[in-house]
Enzyme design. Structure first.
Site, PDB file in Angstrom:
ATOM      1  N   HIS A 101      -4.775   7.114  -4.319  1.00 19.60           N
ATOM      2  CA  HIS A 101      -5.204   8.242  -5.311  1.00 19.60           C
ATOM      3  C   HIS A 101      -6.007   9.255  -6.121  1.00 19.60           C
ATOM      4  O   HIS A 101      -6.806   7.995  -6.528  1.00 19.60           O
ATOM      5  CB  HIS A 101      -4.033   8.283  -5.967  1.00 19.60           C
ATOM      6  CG  HIS A 101      -2.217   7.761  -5.594  1.00 19.60           C
ATOM      7  ND1 HIS A 101      -1.996   6.676  -6.058  1.00 19.60           N
ATOM      8  CD2 HIS A 101      -1.489   8.442  -5.519  1.00 19.60           C
ATOM      9  CE1 HIS A 101      -0.997   6.297  -5.551  1.00 19.60           C
ATOM     10  NE2 HIS A 101      -0.618   7.416  -4.888  1.00 19.60           N
ATOM     11  N   ASP A 104      -6.627   6.851  -9.532  1.00 14.23           N
ATOM     12  CA  ASP A 104      -6.966   4.940  -9.247  1.00 14.23           C
ATOM     13  C   ASP A 104      -8.459   4.866  -9.486  1.00 14.23           C
ATOM     14  O   ASP A 104      -8.882   3.756 -10.420  1.00 14.23           O
ATOM     15  CB  ASP A 104      -6.107   4.749  -7.479  1.00 14.23           C
ATOM     16  CG  ASP A 104      -5.059   5.204  -7.807  1.00 14.23           C
ATOM     17  OD1 ASP A 104      -4.190   4.956  -8.920  1.00 14.23           O
ATOM     18  OD2 ASP A 104      -4.499   4.975  -6.076  1.00 14.23           O
TER      19      ASP A 104
END
Length: 439
Positions: A101, A104
């Site tokens: 993501h 992240d």
């Protein structure tokens, strides 16, 4: 760069007889199974968010695992440390792909432009690591569920401003996926749903989700993204009812809004069981509709009833999974992403390695047993025989569309009453599976 996982070398295949906890017992990446090496049937991927970010916290307690990797969390130094840790981890395990993501990778800033600048900086660093190691990106996505702005969803939000912010995140995440050579792009609509119909216009929200996805396809293709877009079905949690409930619901949504030419499904085991299905069921529904794109490889705890994201350990489940994947001819763009995290008391770096070894070995054994089931042939032969009445006579005419309701009614009247269908022999077939697994 100094070694982060000291004392842990490259994980090798030692065979089923080995007692070494830091060795593969079943995953032999170059072993050919039904004409393809294991690593081609199962392109394994590391989930950036769980393996490098999750610290073992739950709703009752804070982190138990140190995922700082020698840096202060929330800093760009930490972002680079996670890259170093991730690539060392993947190299030692022989994992060839990762998934991510956007947030992240870097700490999200208060300003979108600054977040994007940080993403550019860290993906430059990741690109260097990819060239050095040969490790590749399986897929990317945008986290449109954690920040409070997404309390009512992203594409489904009642706020046009939030919708625009979501569009900006998708745009950037697509650019990063193309930059890193990702084979797929995922929409996980974790908050694309509702808590109560009293304040919800379902038709309005679903139309807006479809609009966001269409714009993503148009933009992705315009910047050179040639891979697949995927929806990841999930029925609930965090929302009470989510629009991508299961494989069948998601396929219906894609077809309704004309998205089925670009989208397929990313099937997750834990999500399938939350929907009241088996993992095998959602894989089969996706496959027979030519919608099987990729797999999130994990398992849930049926006694708890939420998304526990455990590493897979049940060989029966992985056998049935690989049976479906083999029957579908494998995954064109997708892979097996371990959307899994170690349990809260498993807090050491060695636990991280042992968890991935468990998952990879469990799927490898599942692949071997699924291939054995297919080569055994008894299950396929039984299913073929069970539907054999459609291979000739009136059954063949039904299948070919060469009959009518009137003709069938006349046939039934002349017949009088049909005999009972042949026995389903479920218990016999379950014994066949046990014989292949343990015989």
């Amino acid at each position: 760069m100094s070694e982060l996982f000291k004392g842990i070398g490259s994980i090798k295949y030692e065979g089923a007889g080995s007692k070494n906890p830091l060795a593969f017992h079943h995953y032999n990446k170059d072993q050919v199974v039904l004409g393809k090496p294991m690593k081609e049937w199962m392109p394994f991927a590391m989930a950036w968010w769980h393996n490098l970010c999750a610290g073992g916290s739950d709703m009752f307690g804070r982190n138990t695992t140190d995922k700082g990797f020698g840096a202060e969390p929330g800093t760009m130094e930490h972002a680079r440390a996670k890259v170093d840790a991730g690539f060392e981890f993947m190299q030692k395990l022989g994992i060839e792909y990762f998934c991510f993501h956007d947030v992240d990778l870097v700490p999200e800033a208060d300003d979108l432009k600054e977040t994007n600048r940080r993403l550019d900086e860290i993906t430059d660093y990741i690109s260097v690591k990819m060239k050095e190691t040969g490790i590749k990106c399986l897929w990317g996505t945008a986290n449109m569920f954690s920040n409070p702005r997404f309390m009512n969803g992203a594409g489904s939000s009642n706020s046009a401003d939030v919708f625009c912010f979501a569009a900006a995140q998708v745009k950037k995440a697509l650019e990063l996926t193309v930059k890193l050579g990702g084979r797929g792009y995922v929409f996980w609509g974790g908050r694309e749903g509702y808590e109560t119909l009293l304040n919800t216009d379902v038709k309005f929200e679903q139309e807006n989700i479809a609009k966001l996805m269409k714009m993503a396809v148009e933009y992705g293709r315009s910047i050179g993204f040639t891979g697949e877009f995927w929806i990841e079905p999930k029925p609930k949690e965090p929302m009470k009812h989510q629009y991508d409930f299961d494989a069948a619901t998601s396929i219906g949504f894609l077809r309704q809004y004309g998205l089925d030419k670009d989208f397929k499904l990313n099937i997750e085991a834990n999500h399938a069981t939350l929907a009241g299905h088996s993992f095998q069921h959602d894989l089969r529904i996706a496959a027979i509709n030519d919608m099987l794109g990729s797999v999130d490889a994990n398992t849930g705890d049926l006694l708890l009833g939420w998304d526990t994201d455990e590493f897979p350990f049940n060989v029966y489940d992985t056998t049935m999974c690989m049976y479906e994947v083999i029957k579908a001819g494998g995954l064109k763009y997708g892979g097996f992403n371990f959307d899994s995290k170690t349990r809260r008391p498993s807090y050491t770096h060695q636990d991280m390695f042992e968890a991935f070894i468990l998952g990879m070995d469990t799927f490898a054994l599942g692949l071997l047993k699924a291939a054995a089931m297919i080569e055994d042939g008894r299950i396929d032969a039984f299913v073929k025989e069970r539907y054999s009445s459609y291979e000739s006579g009136i059954g063949e005419k039904i299948r070919k569309g060469e009959t009518s309701l009137a003709e069938l009614a006349a046939y039934a009247e002349e017949m009088g009453a049909p005999q009972l269908p042949g026995s389903g022999r479920q218990e016999y077939l379950e014994r066949v599976v046990n014989e292949v697994l343990f015989g």
